[in-house]
Design an enzyme around this catalytic site. Structure first.
Site, PDB file in Angstrom:
ATOM      1  N   GLU A 256      33.675  23.467  17.731  1.00  0.00           N
ATOM      2  CA  GLU A 256      35.126  23.653  17.841  1.00  0.00           C
ATOM      3  C   GLU A 256      35.681  22.486  18.653  1.00  0.00           C
ATOM      4  O   GLU A 256      35.627  22.494  19.880  1.00  0.00           O
ATOM      5  CB  GLU A 256      35.426  25.007  18.488  1.00  0.00           C
ATOM      6  CG  GLU A 256      34.902  26.176  17.658  1.00  0.00           C
ATOM      7  CD  GLU A 256      34.977  27.518  18.370  1.00  0.00           C
ATOM      8  OE1 GLU A 256      35.659  27.607  19.417  1.00  0.00           O
ATOM      9  OE2 GLU A 256      34.351  28.481  17.887  1.00  0.00           O
TER      10      GLU A 256
ATOM     11  N   GLU B 201      43.106  29.634  21.012  1.00  0.00           N
ATOM     12  CA  GLU B 201      42.548  29.277  19.708  1.00  0.00           C
ATOM     13  C   GLU B 201      43.522  28.297  19.053  1.00  0.00           C
ATOM     14  O   GLU B 201      44.684  28.630  18.811  1.00  0.00           O
ATOM     15  CB  GLU B 201      42.359  30.518  18.850  1.00  0.00           C
ATOM     16  CG  GLU B 201      41.412  31.555  19.426  1.00  0.00           C
ATOM     17  CD  GLU B 201      39.946  31.195  19.225  1.00  0.00           C
ATOM     18  OE1 GLU B 201      39.677  30.311  18.376  1.00  0.00           O
ATOM     19  OE2 GLU B 201      39.083  31.792  19.894  1.00  0.00           O
TER      20      GLU B 201
END
Length: 655
Positions: A249, A481
């Site tokens: 990520e 996120e």
């Protein structure tokens, strides 16, 4: 005919004769060749083609005999990268000064040496730039050795430069200066270099430091920004950003690299917002908590593997690199203090703050990255934190662990639910699209909630960093996120920065809310470890080393109490009006209590970290090196050792 034949033989013999060497000058033994007379030649060195003259001479001042020899030299390599090394400072002055030595001016077949006065002027202006990156002044720019005085006949290497700059400036309409950032993916080495270059560019407000090493021995490198760089300043709050906890990520990792460059550059450009932020806040930016996982994820992406794309679901959902090199998911590896709090919530005086790490935790598998971050959290009085992830577009906040063990999507608030929702909204509403009502976009399932969600309501996890931060330290942490694409394409990075820049800055500014102050004794000395409590909120915070504290609160009226073993409690009524620009100042002076103080055994338990010393080797991983590697080279050393050039030891300050 005989005469013609004889002349032909003589000619052939002469053509076959070898070149004369010393002592072989007897007639007929050899042929004397005349060396071609040196002459001026065109400058064809790419980094020197903007000099004010067009012809140079070889051998040059460094006795490099040909253009190829000069072009392949370490000196020329330095000129080609000096702009990057010094972040544009002293450019193009240093490069042009070097060119005047490697490709000196030539007039009528003779070298004209550069002026010493110009060299001395540049050295006075640029010596500090070299010192900041721990680089020695290049030997070939020795003003006494390679430059001459005006009386000896010299030329100014910077001739015409200032005039041309003035012409350019006159032709450009005035605009506000801006920061230039290269929006690319960065390898671990490139990330380390950029962070160190940035700290070198802004040495008065920035530094880099390592909190430990990954399982494979990579530095866990942090860059700090503060007007009191390197030390905690009384009443100045501490904030941290953590990225790349999951190695695959990567948007958060890149955003934090860009943010570091932005803070440095904008501070130097006089951006009042950034200067105020840095001067009133101590900011810690940790771009990659999982550099080993990033290497695995990056290698998988570069291999062209197509198993990380799901047309029905979301792009790049592959989990390669998510865990660290041991296969440990770092966001499941922290002590599960949330379950301890749930089990004790029926007790009359249960704690939901500074919960000790249970001894049983140390019998499990603790990743070196987790260990390093826990020590980091305990060593600095952090107030606020954001942990940057990828896979959706939403801000989640504690608790991440469901209050019912059999429920995986159960709303599970902390005692600071109202504070956390405001912090989450601060980020989501400043983001370009996160709080939009469009349900068809990435993160659309949270559109009706303003782009925020309680972590356990979303999905329950145990051993997360966010819950640990809240329950073990003073620090309030949220999870951000950043998008559905965990490893976005390079062309999407600029868009990601534009969408998140304001949110990142607004979140940093959010630390200046609630109350702050100092808890002192009657002698005027700060009391370390005093407890600051807010009536109605079962979550206390502790004072730092010098007695200062920060308590995040929303606007409202509160009853605040300060206490410490051996002292009588002190209580104050506090009114925090809406739209406050900074935290309210609330100090306490505690009087000595003649009664025997209660013994708080939890404090002793809290102080025990790695009680069996099982993981002490994490602190020394990679410290034992070959003798020649003990002295660490500067960050810029890799520019030269990666090439076939001879490493320039003359650039080392201690050489």
């Amino acid at each position: 005919m005989k005469l013609i034949l004889l002349l032909s033989v003589v000619t052939l013999v002469q053509c076959a004769l070898p070149r004369c060497e010393p002592g072989n000058y007897f007639q007929g033994w050899c042929k004397v060749f005349k060396e071609p007379k040196p002459k001026c030649t065109d400058i064809v060195l790419g980094y020197c083609d903007d000099m004010s003259y067009s012809e140079t001479f070889f051998p040059n001042i460094l006795e490099q005999k040909t253009r190829d020899e000069a072009e392949l030299s370490t000196e020329y390599l330095l000129l080609s990268v000096i702009h990057s090394l010094l972040n544009g400072e002293c450019s193009p002055d240093i490069r042009m000064l070097g060119c005047s030595v490697l490709a000196p001016r030539c007039d009528n077949g003779k070298i004209i040496k550069p002026c010493r006065s110009t060299c001395e002027s540049v050295q006075r202006s640029c010596a500090n730039a070299f010192e900041r990156i721990d680089m020695a002044w290049p030997y070939f720019l020795d003003c006494d050795r390679f430059f001459v005085s005006e009386e000896e006949g010299c030329f100014d290497p910077l001739e015409g430069l200032r005039e041309s700059q003035e012409m350019i400036m006159a032709s450009v309409s005035p605009e506000e200066p801006s920061t230039v950032i290269k929006f690319t993916h960065h390898s671990n080495t490139q990330m380390f270099d950029i962070l160190k270059e940035t700290a070198a560019r802004c040495p008065n407000i920035s530094r880099t430091y390592s909190i430990g090493r990954s399982f494979e021995g990579k530095d866990l490198l942090v860059i700090e920004f503060s007007s009191s760089v390197g030390e905690h300043e009384l009443l100045k709050p501490e904030v941290r950003f953590v990225g790349n906890m999951h190695g695959n990520e990567v948007m958060g990792r890149e955003l934090l690299i860009y943010l570091a460059q932005y803070l440095c550059s904008e501070y130097l450009l006089g951006n009042s917002r950034i200067q105020t932020l840095v001067n009133t806040t101590r900011i810690h930016i940790f771009p990659s908590m999982n550099p080993d996982g990033y290497d695995m994820a990056s290698a998988d992406m570069q291999s062209g593997s197509d198993n990380d794309y799901d047309e029905v679901a979301q792009p790049r959902v592959n989990s390669i690199g998510r865990a660290n090199a041991q296969g440990i998911d770092l966001n499941r590896n922290f002590p599960d203090l949330t379950s301890i709090v749930y089990n004790r919530r029926r007790y009359k005086r249960y704690r939901s703050d500074h919960v000790p790490i249970p001894t049983t935790y140390w019998f499990g598998k603790v990743a070196p990255e987790t260990y390093a971050v826990m020590k980091w959290m305990r060593s600095i009085p952090f107030v606020l934190s954001a942990n940057l992830h990828g896979g959706d577009l939403v801000v989640s906040y504690p608790y991440d662990r469901s209050k019912h063990p059999l429920e995986t999507n159960m709303f599970s608030p902390t005692p600071d639910e109202q504070v956390f929702t405001k912090l989450a909204r601060t980020y989501a509403e400043a983001h370009a699209t996160m709080s939009d009502s469009d349900m068809s976009r990435c993160g659309g399932v949270f559109a009706g909630k303003g782009g925020i969600v309680n972590g356990a309501k979303w999905y329950s996890i145990a051993g997360g960093m966010t819950d640990f931060s809240y329950l073990h330290t003073n620090c309030f942490e949220i999870t951000v996120e950043l998008g559905c694409d965990k490893f976005p394409a390079e062309e999407d990075l600029y868009t990601g920065w534009q969408e998140n820049k304001e949110a990142l800055l607004s979140f940093l500014e959010a630390v200046h809310q609630g109350i702050k102050g100092i808890v002192k004794g009657e002698d005027g000395n700060g009391i370390k470890g005093a407890t600051v409590s807010v009536k109605g909120i079962r979550h206390d915070i502790k004072t730092a080393e010098d007695g200062d504290y920060w308590r995040l609160l929303n606007p409202g009226i509160y009853i605040v109490t300060a206490s410490a073993p051996g002292y009588a409690k002190a209580m104050k009524r506090v009114h925090l009006p809406a739209h406050m620009q900074e935290a309210g100042r609330v100090d306490f002076v505690l009087k000595k209590d003649e009664l025997e103080p209660e013994i708080d055994t939890s404090v002793d338990a809290y102080g025990r970290f790695d009680p069996f010393n099982q993981f002490a080797h994490y602190n020394i991983r990679g410290v034992v090196r070959r003798e020649e590697e003990i002295q660490e080279k500067p960050w810029w050393w890799s520019y030269f050792t990666r090439s076939t050039f001879q490493a320039p030891s003359w650039l080392l300050r201690n050489h």
